[in-house]
Design a protein around this motif. Structure first.
Motif, PDB file in Angstrom:
ATOM      1  N   ASP A  17       0.856  -1.197   0.000  1.00 21.98           N
ATOM      2  CA  ASP A  17       0.000   0.000   0.000  1.00 21.98           C
ATOM      3  C   ASP A  17       0.891   1.245   0.000  1.00 21.98           C
ATOM      4  N   TRP A  18       1.107   1.815  -1.186  1.00 22.89           N
ATOM      5  CA  TRP A  18       1.961   3.004  -1.312  1.00 22.89           C
ATOM      6  C   TRP A  18       1.185   4.225  -1.794  1.00 22.89           C
ATOM      7  N   THR A  19      -0.105   4.079  -1.977  1.00 26.10           N
ATOM      8  CA  THR A  19      -0.925   5.217  -2.377  1.00 26.10           C
ATOM      9  C   THR A  19      -1.546   5.841  -1.131  1.00 26.10           C
ATOM     10  N   LYS A  33       7.787   5.304  -5.362  1.00 28.02           N
ATOM     11  CA  LYS A  33       7.704   6.632  -5.967  1.00 28.02           C
ATOM     12  C   LYS A  33       8.376   7.633  -5.040  1.00 28.02           C
ATOM     13  N   ASP A  56       3.699  13.062  -6.147  1.00 24.90           N
ATOM     14  CA  ASP A  56       4.393  11.786  -6.250  1.00 24.90           C
ATOM     15  C   ASP A  56       4.936  11.661  -7.667  1.00 24.90           C
ATOM     16  N   THR A 101       1.884  12.824  -9.951  1.00 19.30           N
ATOM     17  CA  THR A 101       0.536  12.811  -9.387  1.00 19.30           C
ATOM     18  C   THR A 101       0.443  13.897  -8.329  1.00 19.30           C
ATOM     19  N   LEU A 112      -0.745  15.426  -5.232  1.00 20.00           N
ATOM     20  CA  LEU A 112      -1.384  14.953  -4.010  1.00 20.00           C
ATOM     21  C   LEU A 112      -2.034  16.085  -3.232  1.00 20.00           C
TER      22      LEU A 112
END
Length: 711
Positions: free
Chosen positions: A114-116, A402, A418, A427, A429
């Motif tokens: 889980d890196w998001t 990332k 990111d 991306t 954030l």
């Protein structure tokens, strides 16, 4: 001190001659008696000056209220930061409308891959959210509050934190069990700010200070133990400070030892916290280096950013962790490109550097490189805005797929992104919210170049509204610092909008003594070349006047701390160029302070300013520019000096003495004001609402002195 006969007259400090003799020179200091903050007469003097400030600025109360309201209305008070993954949790900070301080929280990761970061909604809890530190609760009952350390152990079960409730940077360290919520009896008082965990969470490392408030020792504390703490490192040389941290990989503890011109690093495997620290590259006078840990081509290396072997703007070497003598070059020295840092991750090396007065990033993707990387493998991260800042954001995890980066400019609110290094995809954030319909296209920033008397070109950044009429001189605030290689990089400010929308131009003078143009830019504005800092600022001001940007009637200057010394020096050199000068916690009695090795940080400062105690040339040079000694019978502009009673970096007495002498000597009717915070330190008041109030006070004064209220 005699009482003022008129409500518009400041208190007059009595004169008590105190001769100071060095190298055959005698200076009679009439106001040295103001140094004793426990003397009721000193307190009465400061309070009398504060009353004079209130009287002189009372007519600005409505404007202060308006500006405070503008700042508050533009800030999303109930907000939260982008979560950052560390171990088993996402960590973030929440702010809530009406609360002065942030609340630190965390939420469990959903899975190992889980890196998001979870989607965030201000005011809405995340699944499993846990508040692990509430600064509002800690600050309750205190007029001042500052958080020093906030360090969570690698397993996520323990918190070490330190607080200062006076402003004198004397911290108290506590330890909390984040699983049970229990606050341990372990309490360590009067220490420096930091705290670093061992890998097994059994020990906390912290720093203590000597009588001059120099961090000089590192200690190891066993959590929950009543046994005496163990001193693992002590630096006896008064020129050096000491700090401790970890590498990005968390595999090594690093003790950093540094003066202004020399450094040394000691390392110890983090899974062997009771072992011995060893020096990586020794200590050579005039050589600076930092250490990170990288795993490249299946081998462990220490990455050294250094200025050895004539690398004035620094180079990067690789050192095998098991053979410190086998150094090899990674990135060679290139004049004018100041290398600042290399951050090491499992898949990336990230180079932070600056060129052409702007901070920059370049990344080497280790996944696409066979063997060891070269300088050509580092690819710059580019942005469209010309005057912008870019840097690494919060990347706590060594294995991150990332990279979190930050971006900002004078007109663009700060952004967190990111970056997928392989594809280049970014991306967004978070973009700093600015309420009230802010439109960046309404504002612009440009770069000017002033020319110093010796022909040096000095960069100047200017920010203003696009619809500003530039055919006539504009009200302007000119900001400067110019010391310690500190750079004034482009960045967004909500508070600044209250000036720009009233027709002001904000200018930043990137003068020598700072680091915007490389290490030589700094070297040519320190010790026996320090006057370049002051004359550069004066030359920038003249350039802005001569080219029609502003006029002396519309120009206000601002600087703080060492930038306050700058303010004191330039009003002695060219008082006619400015209509107002704001000097925050100003280092204006610099010679007296640097002559006294018992004062906090003085010996460390000798590499920056020179050693006037032992060197008559340095003494004479400093005496020729230090603001307090050089106050004379001149038509000074309006001056607002701000200081704090408990400041341990720049003692309150410096501004107090300076203002006493200015009020005695000035030949103009312009008011000289001294505003003292009676319960704060070097950073001023604490809590965002008090800070906004203080900003509104300063901006209202600046706007009036710049003539922006009648234009």
């Amino acid at each position: 001190m005699t009482a003022a006969e008129s409500p518009v007259t400041p208190p007059v400090a009595k004169k008590v001659p105190a001769p100071r003799e060095h190298h055959g020179d005698v200076f009679v200091d009439q106001y040295e008696w103001l140094r004793d903050k426990d003397d009721p007469e000193v307190t009465a003097y400061l309070e009398g000056q504060n009353a004079f400030v209130e009287e002189q600025t009372a007519h600005l109360a409505s404007l202060r209220s308006d500006i405070f309201g503008e700042i508050k209305s533009r800030v999303q008070e109930t907000d939260m930061s982008v979560p950052t993954r560390s171990g088993r949790f996402w960590y973030f900070t929440r702010t809530t409308e009406g609360l002065a301080y942030g609340v630190r929280s965390r939420s469990p990761i959903r899975s190992d891959d889980d890196w998001t970061p979870p989607e965030v909604t201000p005011g809405v809890d995340l699944p499993g959210e846990q508040v692990f530190f509430d600064a509002n609760a800690e600050a309750e009952g205190h007029d001042f509050f500052s958080l020093g350390a906030l360090s969570v152990s690698h397993d996520g079960d323990w918190l070490a934190y330190s607080v200062d409730v006076k402003g004198d940077e004397r911290y108290t360290l506590r330890i909390k069990n984040l699983v049970t919520g229990e606050l341990l009896p372990d309490t360590i008082e009067n220490i420096s700010a930091g705290a670093t965990w061992s890998l097994d969470a059994k020990y906390v490392f912290y720093q203590t200070v000597d009588d001059a408030w120099r961090p000089d020792s590192v200690w190891r504390h066993e959590v929950g133990s009543a046994e005496p703490d163990v001193q693992v490192f002590h630096e006896p040389d008064e020129r050096y400070w000491v700090g401790i941290g970890t590498t990005q990989s968390d595999e090594y503890l690093v003790i950093g030892v540094g003066s202004k011109i020399t450094s040394e690093a000691y390392v110890l495997r983090a899974d062997d916290p009771t072992g011995e620290f060893v020096s990586v590259a020794g200590r050579t006078d005039g050589v600076e280096y930092s250490v990170e840990h990288a795993r490249i081509a299946d081998q462990d290396w220490f990455v050294l950013v250094h200025n050895d072997r004539g690398a004035v703007d620094f180079a990067v070497d690789l050192v095998p962790v098991d053979d410190f003598g086998a150094r090899r070059e990674l990135i060679p020295h290139q004049p004018g490109r100041r290398l600042e840092d290399v951050d090491c991750f499992r898949d990336y090396l990230v180079l932070s550097y600056r060129e052409a007065a702007l901070p920059r990033l370049a990344i080497a993707d280790l996944r696409s490189i066979d063997g060891l990387p070269t300088a050509d493998d580092f690819v710059e991260v580019t942005f469209d805005q010309e005057l912008r800042s870019a840097g690494l954001g919060a990347n706590a995890e060594w294995e991150t797929p990332k990279l979190r980066i930050g971006y900002g400019s004078y007109v663009d609110p700060s952004e967190i992104l990111d970056l997928d290094v392989a594809t280049g995809e970014r991306t967004l954030l978070r973009r700093q919210p600015v309420l009230g319909g802010y439109d960046p296209s309404d504002y612009t920033a440009v770069r000017e170049w002033a020319t110093a008397a010796d022909g040096t070109r000095i960069p100047v950044s200017l920010v203003f509204r696009r619809d500003l009429d530039l055919t006539t001189p504009s009200p302007m605030l000119l900001y400067g610092y110019g010391s310690y290689e500190t750079c004034l990089d482009p960045g967004f400010s909500v508070a600044r909008l209250s000036m720009l929308d009233r027709g002001m131009v904000m200018a930043f003078a990137h003068i020598r003594g700072g680091g915007e143009m490389g290490r030589l830019w700094y070297e040519n504005g320190k010790t026996l070349t320090k006057k370049n800092t002051f004359t550069d600022f004066v030359d920038v001001a003249r350039h802005l006047i001569d080219t029609g940007w502003t006029s002396p009637e519309h120009l206000v200057a601002e600087g703080g701390s060492a930038g306050g010394l700058l303010m004191g020096a330039v009003v002695n050199l060219a008082p006619e160029l400015f209509n107002g000068v704001l000097a925050a916690v100003p280092f204006v009695d610099a010679l007296n302070s640097i002559l006294d090795p018992s004062l906090p940080l003085t010996v460390i400062e000798w590499d920056e300013w020179g050693d006037p105690l032992h060197d008559p040339e340095v003494y004479a040079y400093m005496k020729s520019y230090t603001p307090y000694e050089n106050v004379g019978a001149k038509a000074y502009p309006s001056i607002l000096a701000e200081n704090s009673l408990h400041d341990t970096r720049v003692l309150f007495v410096e501004a107090a003495k300076w203002v006493a002498r200015l009020q005695e000597c000035t030949t103009s009717d312009n008011p000289i004001l001294l505003k003292t915070e009676m319960s704060a330190g070097h950073g001023g008041v604490s809590g965002r609402y008090k800070q906004w109030e203080e900003t509104a006070f300063e901006l209202s004064w600046i706007l009036e002195k710049a003539g922006a209220l009648t234009e």
